[in-house]
Design an enzyme around this catalytic site. Sequence first.
Site, PDB file in Angstrom:
ATOM      1  N   HIS A  17      42.181  35.788  38.911  1.00 44.03           N
ATOM      2  CA  HIS A  17      42.688  37.144  39.212  1.00 44.03           C
ATOM      3  C   HIS A  17      41.895  38.191  38.436  1.00 44.03           C
ATOM      4  O   HIS A  17      41.512  39.231  38.977  1.00 44.03           O
ATOM      5  CB  HIS A  17      44.160  37.268  38.790  1.00 44.03           C
ATOM      6  CG  HIS A  17      45.118  36.404  39.553  1.00 44.03           C
ATOM      7  ND1 HIS A  17      46.007  35.548  38.936  1.00 44.03           N
ATOM      8  CD2 HIS A  17      45.344  36.277  40.888  1.00 44.03           C
ATOM      9  CE1 HIS A  17      46.746  34.940  39.854  1.00 44.03           C
ATOM     10  NE2 HIS A  17      46.354  35.353  41.046  1.00 44.03           N
ATOM     11  N   SER A 127      47.828  29.706  39.914  1.00 41.46           N
ATOM     12  CA  SER A 127      48.897  29.938  38.940  1.00 41.46           C
ATOM     13  C   SER A 127      49.809  28.713  38.859  1.00 41.46           C
ATOM     14  O   SER A 127      50.256  28.334  37.773  1.00 41.46           O
ATOM     15  CB  SER A 127      49.715  31.169  39.346  1.00 41.46           C
ATOM     16  OG  SER A 127      48.908  32.309  39.336  1.00 41.46           O
TER      17      SER A 127
END
Length: 158
Positions: A17, A127
């Site tokens: 990210h 994640s």
Amino acid sequence: MTAALCPGSFDPPTNGHVDVINRCLSIFDRVVVGVVHNPSKSPLFSAEQRVAMLREVFAGVPNLEIESFEGLLVDFADKHGVDVIVKGLRAVTDFDYELQMAQMNFTLAGVDTLFVATNPAYGYLSSSLVKEVVRLGGSVDGMVPAPVAAAIKERLDS
Ligand code: PNS
């Protein structure tokens, strides 16, 4: 002035990210990060915690706003004066769902989505896997920013 919106769950933010946000910062004049707050999901971190982690990682970076949102992404984009969404694509497995969301957002509000190819150094990262590795006692060094690694450990130990 060009502006991009980087939306996501960021539960937690990974170096993948961070890489996409940094690349947007080098392409666009202004970047808005939208952290989704979805009351029907139970994330590991609250939207406020995810926003706080990202703000710590990007402390002092100009032309970057990090906010949570609830509801439609296109409404958040409109509120922040951003008409281009940017998403990272890791592999073809991401493509179907990302294309569907991009076409929905275009249909709803004429908002375009640009895809950036994930940096190959982070192509395997997600994640969910990061949380699993920490939960099982593995190291996520180099996969998440240091403040995020500390926060996951603390959250999973409590
Ligand atoms: O990190 P993710 O899970 O890929 O992010 C998904 C996100 C936040 C981009 C997506 O869930 C989203 O846009 N949510 C807002 C709800 C919405 O606008 N839905 C309709 C258009 S697809």
